[in-house]
Design an enzyme around this catalytic site. Structure first.
Site, PDB file in Angstrom:
ATOM      1  N   MET A   1       1.110  -1.450   0.070  1.00 47.64           N
ATOM      2  CA  MET A   1      -0.143  -0.017  -0.273  1.00 47.64           C
ATOM      3  C   MET A   1       0.750   1.263  -0.206  1.00 47.64           C
ATOM      4  O   MET A   1       2.177   1.291   0.407  1.00 47.64           O
ATOM      5  CB  MET A   1      -0.779   0.421   1.240  1.00 47.64           C
ATOM      6  CG  MET A   1      -2.426  -0.573   1.045  1.00 47.64           C
ATOM      7  SD  MET A   1      -3.307   0.476  -0.008  1.00 47.64           S
ATOM      8  CE  MET A   1      -4.622  -1.055  -0.044  1.00 47.64           C
ATOM      9  N   CYS A   2       0.746   2.101  -1.385  1.00 50.07           N
ATOM     10  CA  CYS A   2       0.990   3.633  -0.297  1.00 50.07           C
ATOM     11  C   CYS A   2       0.732   4.366   0.819  1.00 50.07           C
ATOM     12  O   CYS A   2      -0.453   3.992   1.594  1.00 50.07           O
ATOM     13  CB  CYS A   2       1.092   4.605  -1.741  1.00 50.07           C
ATOM     14  SG  CYS A   2       0.979   3.269  -2.997  1.00 50.07           S
TER      15      CYS A   2
END
Length: 562
Positions: A1-2
């Site tokens: 995930m960013c």
């Protein structure tokens, strides 16, 4: 995930975003990071994004900015209709800032077309509107913090920020000039609503402070429970005449309606696993840093208790992970007195299911990775890291599950797993009736009571679990992917009558009736041992939790480690 974070503050005020928070944002996206600041006169808008590269031919820095807007995107688009060779963040930016997209309704329409787990922040420069949301199921995290002079929206914050989890029910628009909130429900049947920023925050705080059993919920009856379904009769008859559990489930599987449903569930789940394994660079944490054309290391891990949900995922993952790459089965165990063995229940079932996978998928290099956590190490990281990641959740259950998932996702066994994608079985219990409360609901009110309990669990899954789990897992720079929470898969399961999802009557014991449909899917895939394993919660299977404590009580450990 960013990792994404946005701050709107008065121009004369200093930022409230500390170094610790920025480091947590960067942990989520180790591949690149970028900051943008916009001077809007009385206000300043700061946006920062860190990237864990998953889609498109190359990493793309964010935020993305053009004349019309600025975008921060954290998540995955799982849609075969999208162009595969273009980064998903770029595609979203093109759709939101297209010259043909002039109105707020057009922006909302574009957001409602997105499929997959995500959270995003989009600033419309032309109208000073800030849009932010989590996906309709709530599989990603987004927090909101407000002071007199500042608003912060972020993937993760910490205990120093009096924040709320942004609910997954709406797309939110905040006008920066008027501070008016507009809520656009994900469901097209519901109309948008207006409120002040203060009222919106107050309503969320009120809801999030309620105990689980007071979650507001209205059940719409859509199934005719007076209609005696022949499936019920078939299952009850088989249960009376067959003692052997495996033979019983094989007999149940012969029913035409059940057989068709098993095939449909299997097909949709396999499709969900497939797209979640195809949409990635197929490189491990080490090879991603170099211009290597081929990676033979582990790129995909599975958070693995050896239970039904994760073993099914492992078996399906074998079909779509390159045969030359190992798959890590990551199994966590705790020793809470520094003397006890790490042979906890999940370690035992994990090893048993590991052996079964090796037997069925003998050409695969399965790596059983033991993550052993002592009491001292647990307490150290709860104080320094986990409490801030779990916040604003703060119960004993949040402490136990958050800690177990953080250590599992670390992948730190004898050697640390290099995988960048981790599969986990989130959602299976809610969809297929895996909890004891489902059996109790059936005992109290029959099929109607069970149907209502299943729908309640689904409605509150984003509120209870998913945001917290996303924060702790993503802290290790790995992408959590949850095949059971795919839109197409979950929509199909939710459309089924309750007795086609689970059958918690006295006719079928625990380990058969609970999650019956998923057990039949496992049997259909060729699994045997795991098919009759009873449900065991992660916090008890890994031995991190004390059964004498109430999960809903506030965590003293988290409160005392400020």
């Amino acid at each position: 995930m960013c990792g994404i974070i946005c701050e709107v503050r008065r121009s004369e005020r200093n930022t409230l975003i500390g170094t610790e928070v920025l480091n947590r944002i960067k942990n989520r996206g180790p591949d690149c990071v970028k900051e943008v600041e916009l001077d809007m006169g009385e206000l300043k808008l700061f946006l920062c994004g860190s990237v864990l590269w998953m889609q498109g031919p190359n990493p793309v820095e964010q935020p993305l900015e053009n004349d019309r807007g600025v975008l921060l995107f954290n998540g995955d688009i799982f849609d075969y209709d999208w162009e595969r060779n273009i980064n998903d963040t770029k595609l979203i930016m093109n759709k939101l800032s297209n010259e043909e997209v002039h109105s707020e309704n057009q922006i909302i329409d574009q957001l409602k077309l997105l499929k997959g787990p995500f959270s995003l922040i989009y600033f419309d420069k032309t109208k000073n509107d800030l849009y932010f949301t989590r996906d309709r199921i709530g599989r990603s995290s987004l927090l909101f913090h407000k002071t007199e002079d500042s608003v912060i929206i972020s993937s993760v914050l910490g205990r120093n920020y009096n924040c709320i989890e942004i609910p997954a029910a709406n797309i939110v628009k905040l006008n920066l000039k008027t501070s008016q909130i507009t809520l656009y429900p994900w469901k097209n049947t519901e109309k948008k609503s207006l409120c002040t920023l203060e009222d919106w925050i107050h309503d969320i705080q009120k809801q999030q402070n309620l105990p689980d059993d007071q979650y507001p919920f209205e059940y719409e009856l859509t199934t005719d429970f007076n209609d005696e379904d022949e499936v019920i009769q078939a299952i009850e008859t088989a249960a009376k005449t067959i003692d052997n559990n495996i033979l019983l489930m094989k007999a149940i599987s012969e029913n035409t309606k059940i057989k068709q449903t098993v095939q449909s569930v299997t097909k949709l789940l396999e499709k969900s696993v497939k797209i979640r394994l195809e949409k990635q660079p197929n490189k491990c944490k080490n090879c991603i840093k170099h211009e290597t054309s081929e990676c033979k290391h582990c790129t995909v891990g599975i958070l693995f208790s050896g239970g039904l949900d994760c073993t099914i995922l492992a078996l399906l993952a074998d079909r779509y992970v390159d045969k030359g790459q190992p798959i890590d089965l990551i199994n966590v165990a705790f020793s809470l007195n520094n003397k006890s063995s790490y042979d906890v229940p999940d370690r035992i079932t994990g090893k048993n299911s590991y052996e079964e996978l090796k037997s069925i998928c003998s050409s695969r290099n399965w790596v059983f990775k033991e993550v052993n956590v002592s009491k001292d190490v647990l307490e150290k990281y709860q104080k320094s890291t986990i409490a801030d990641l779990v916040f604003p959740r703060n119960t004993i259950l949040d402490e136990s599950l958050g800690s177990a998932l953080w250590f599992a996702a670390s992948g730190q066994g004898f050697e640390t797993s290099p995988c960048r994608v981790v599969l986990l079985g989130s959602g299976a219990d809610e969809l297929f009736g895996g909890y004891l409360r489902h059996r109790k609901a059936y005992q109290r009110q029959g099929w109607l009571g069970l149907a209502r309990e299943l729908q309640l669990d689904w409605n509150r899954i984003s509120f209870r679990n998913l945001s917290r789990d996303n924060r702790v897992i993503s802290d290790h720079g790995r992408q959590p992917r949850m095949p059971y929470l795919d839109e197409d898969f979950s929509n199909y399961v939710l459309s089924l009558k309750p007795w086609l999802r689970c059958f918690p009557s006295t006719s079928l014991d625990c380990g058969i009736g609970d999650k019956l449909m998923l057990r039949l899917v496992a049997l259909n895939l060729g699994l045997t041992n795991v098919v009759t394993y009873p449900k065991r919660a992660l916090q008890f299977g890994s031995r991190i939790a004390n059964k004498k404590e109430k999960g809903g009580d506030l965590s003293k450990n988290f409160l005392n480690c400020h």
